[in-house]
Design a protein around this motif. Structure first.
Motif, PDB file in Angstrom:
ATOM      1  N   ARG A   1       1.207  -1.030  -0.146  1.00 12.36           N
ATOM      2  CA  ARG A   1       0.062   0.299   0.195  1.00 12.36           C
ATOM      3  C   ARG A   1       0.723   1.527  -0.037  1.00 12.36           C
ATOM      4  NH1 ARG A   1      -4.774  -2.345   4.500  1.00 12.36           N
ATOM      5  NH2 ARG A   1      -5.833  -2.936   3.230  1.00 12.36           N
ATOM      6  N   GLY A   2       2.363   1.580   0.237  1.00 15.74           N
ATOM      7  CA  GLY A   2       2.671   2.327   0.945  1.00 15.74           C
ATOM      8  C   GLY A   2       3.307   2.821  -0.332  1.00 15.74           C
ATOM      9  N   ILE A   3       3.846   1.287  -1.056  1.00 17.24           N
ATOM     10  CA  ILE A   3       4.388   1.506  -2.874  1.00 17.24           C
ATOM     11  C   ILE A   3       3.468   2.307  -3.242  1.00 17.24           C
ATOM     12  CG2 ILE A   3       5.575   0.596  -4.759  1.00 17.24           C
ATOM     13  CD1 ILE A   3       6.616  -2.113  -2.351  1.00 17.24           C
ATOM     14  N   ILE A   4       2.250   1.673  -3.930  1.00 16.16           N
ATOM     15  CA  ILE A   4       0.851   2.041  -4.398  1.00 16.16           C
ATOM     16  C   ILE A   4       0.227   3.575  -4.177  1.00 16.16           C
ATOM     17  CG2 ILE A   4      -1.101   2.181  -4.993  1.00 16.16           C
ATOM     18  CD1 ILE A   4      -0.975  -0.976  -4.262  1.00 16.16           C
ATOM     19  N   ASP A   5       0.728   4.111  -3.407  1.00 15.12           N
ATOM     20  CA  ASP A   5       0.622   5.538  -2.652  1.00 15.12           C
ATOM     21  C   ASP A   5       1.612   6.789  -2.957  1.00 15.12           C
ATOM     22  OD1 ASP A   5      -1.369   5.207  -1.420  1.00 15.12           O
ATOM     23  OD2 ASP A   5      -0.818   4.712   0.601  1.00 15.12           O
ATOM     24  N   ARG A   6       3.453   5.796  -3.237  1.00 12.06           N
ATOM     25  CA  ARG A   6       4.412   6.397  -3.697  1.00 12.06           C
ATOM     26  C   ARG A   6       3.877   6.602  -4.802  1.00 12.06           C
ATOM     27  NH1 ARG A   6       6.754   3.528   0.863  1.00 12.06           N
ATOM     28  NH2 ARG A   6       8.293   2.592  -0.636  1.00 12.06           N
ATOM     29  N   LEU A   7       4.089   5.446  -6.092  1.00 13.19           N
ATOM     30  CA  LEU A   7       3.495   5.762  -7.171  1.00 13.19           C
ATOM     31  C   LEU A   7       2.221   6.478  -7.794  1.00 13.19           C
ATOM     32  CD1 LEU A   7       4.190   1.772  -7.962  1.00 13.19           C
ATOM     33  CD2 LEU A   7       6.025   3.914  -8.123  1.00 13.19           C
ATOM     34  N   ASN A   8       1.714   6.838  -7.116  1.00 13.02           N
ATOM     35  CA  ASN A   8       0.756   7.469  -7.420  1.00 13.02           C
ATOM     36  C   ASN A   8       1.056   9.326  -7.452  1.00 13.02           C
ATOM     37  OD1 ASN A   8      -1.859   5.681  -7.809  1.00 13.02           O
ATOM     38  ND2 ASN A   8      -2.293   5.124  -6.095  1.00 13.02           N
ATOM     39  N   ALA A   9       1.785   9.144  -6.170  1.00 11.74           N
ATOM     40  CA  ALA A   9       2.133  10.358  -6.312  1.00 11.74           C
ATOM     41  C   ALA A   9       3.350  11.187  -7.191  1.00 11.74           C
ATOM     42  CB  ALA A   9       2.644  10.838  -4.790  1.00 11.74           C
ATOM     43  N   LEU A  10       4.275  10.087  -7.562  1.00 12.47           N
ATOM     44  CA  LEU A  10       4.443  10.768  -8.450  1.00 12.47           C
ATOM     45  C   LEU A  10       3.859  10.649 -10.217  1.00 12.47           C
ATOM     46  CD1 LEU A  10       7.679   8.257  -7.983  1.00 12.47           C
ATOM     47  CD2 LEU A  10       7.411  10.157  -7.460  1.00 12.47           C
ATOM     48  N   PHE A  11       2.790   9.553 -10.009  1.00 10.89           N
ATOM     49  CA  PHE A  11       2.282  10.073 -11.391  1.00 10.89           C
ATOM     50  C   PHE A  11       1.402  10.809 -11.870  1.00 10.89           C
ATOM     51  CE2 PHE A  11      -2.150   8.951 -13.927  1.00 10.89           C
ATOM     52  CZ  PHE A  11      -1.889   8.020 -14.819  1.00 10.89           C
ATOM     53  N   GLY A  12       1.259  11.930 -10.313  1.00  8.60           N
ATOM     54  CA  GLY A  12       0.386  13.002 -10.713  1.00  8.60           C
ATOM     55  C   GLY A  12       1.950  14.121 -10.985  1.00  8.60           C
ATOM     56  N   GLN A  13       2.675  13.738 -10.788  1.00  9.56           N
ATOM     57  CA  GLN A  13       4.231  14.479 -11.174  1.00  9.56           C
ATOM     58  C   GLN A  13       4.615  14.222 -12.194  1.00  9.56           C
ATOM     59  OE1 GLN A  13       6.676  15.305  -7.628  1.00  9.56           O
ATOM     60  NE2 GLN A  13       4.179  15.214  -6.360  1.00  9.56           N
ATOM     61  N   ALA A  14       4.539  13.165 -13.178  1.00 11.61           N
ATOM     62  CA  ALA A  14       5.219  12.632 -14.431  1.00 11.61           C
ATOM     63  C   ALA A  14       4.988  13.582 -15.261  1.00 11.61           C
ATOM     64  CB  ALA A  14       4.357  11.843 -15.149  1.00 11.61           C
ATOM     65  N   GLY A  15       6.211  13.780 -16.022  1.00  7.48           N
ATOM     66  CA  GLY A  15       5.766  14.997 -16.868  1.00  7.48           C
ATOM     67  C   GLY A  15       6.134  14.656 -18.723  1.00  7.48           C
TER      68      GLY A  15
END
Length: 288
Positions: free
Chosen positions: A163-177
């Motif tokens: 769950r922690g990994i998925i939360d961090r990946l979702n945060a990165l997903f919102g910042q992907a360029g």
């Protein structure tokens, strides 16, 4: 004037540098000079984080799976099977499997049930099921327990990690360029989500096994004694005399049943004969 311009340029450069550092810190080292994303390294999902699983667990908080089986001889296995279902359901359990067999080889059939019983009510239900036996005591009872405290802690830790990994990946997903970053992040999120769902399914299954003990109940019946064959002259004579008495006993019973009908038939026959003779006598008198 030149000093003011130089000072202003320095302030602007420092501001841009600080902004760049702040953005880089928010991404946790996600992008490098090439603009490509570096995904966070996943902790080892197979290792329990912390010392929870290694510490001594109090007895009341231990996770235990109990399984067992018992054999009961009943007068009527089908009826005993229905009663067993009622006992288990009254205790808050359920029946996961039920098979009944027709009578064979002189017995009254048999049945096999897979029962799920609340762990805290297991012994009480076993005592009630034993009372279904002809003698009030089960023929065989066996139970075994397996301590899964460490396995439960391991599952909990692995689920929290995913769950922690998925939360961090979702945060990165919102910042992907870039589109490439979005595709890569989306693939990684899907992989970890599938792993998480599998772990959660294992957790639900284990929780069910801990909460409800599994008991296999076998119900059987005693076979009727076979007919003894005569082995010598005495036993043969006794068997023959028994058959003789049984035959004439049956004959007397049949005679008793038929006697009223025989009396009625005799009366009807007598009346018929008398009427025929009377008619013939009249004809003879008329002819003379």
């Amino acid at each position: 004037m030149r000093r003011i311009m130089v000072l202003g340029s320095g302030v602007l450069a420092a501001t841009l540098l600080l902004a760049g550092c702040s953005a880089g810190g928010g991404m946790s080292g996600v992008s490098d000079q090439s603009g490509e994303y570096s995904l966070p390294a996943a902790p080892d999902a197979g290792v329990v984080q912390g010392t929870e699983a290694d510490s001594v667990t109090p007895e009341e908080s231990r996770a235990v799976i109990v399984t067992g089986w018992m054999t009961v001889t009943a007068d009527d296995p089908a009826e005993a099977s229905a009663e067993a279902v009622k006992l288990v359901e009254a205790a808050g359990g359920r029946v996961d499997g039920r098979t009944e067999y027709a009578p064979s080889n002189g017995d009254r059939g048999s049945a096999s049930l897979t029962l799920r019983i609340p762990a805290e009510r297991l012994q009480a239900v076993i005592d009630d099921l034993a009372a279904l036996d002809i003698d009030g005591t089960a023929d065989e009872i066996s139970t075994s327990s397996s301590d899964v405290t460490v396995a439960v802690a391991d599952l909990d830790s692995r689920i929290a990690t995913q769950r922690g990994i998925i939360d961090r990946l979702n945060a990165l997903f919102g910042q992907a360029g870039t589109i490439a970053d979005l595709v890569e992040l989306e693939t990684r999120i899907a992989e970890h989500q599938a792993t998480l769902e599998d772990l959660e399914a294992q957790q639900r299954s284990m929780d069910d096994q801990i909460a409800l003990s599994t008991l296999t109940l076998n119900l059987r019946s005693e076979a009727e004694a076979p007919v003894t064959q005569p082995l010598d002259f005495g036993s043969g004579l006794a068997t023959g005399w028994g058959a003789f008495v049984a035959f004439f006993s049956g004959l007397l019973v049949a005679l008793g049943v038929l006697l009223p009908w025989l009396v009625l038939a005799a009366i009807v026959s007598t009346v018929t004969v008398l009427l025929v003779r009377r008619r013939r006598r009249r004809r003879a008198d008329a002819a003379s």
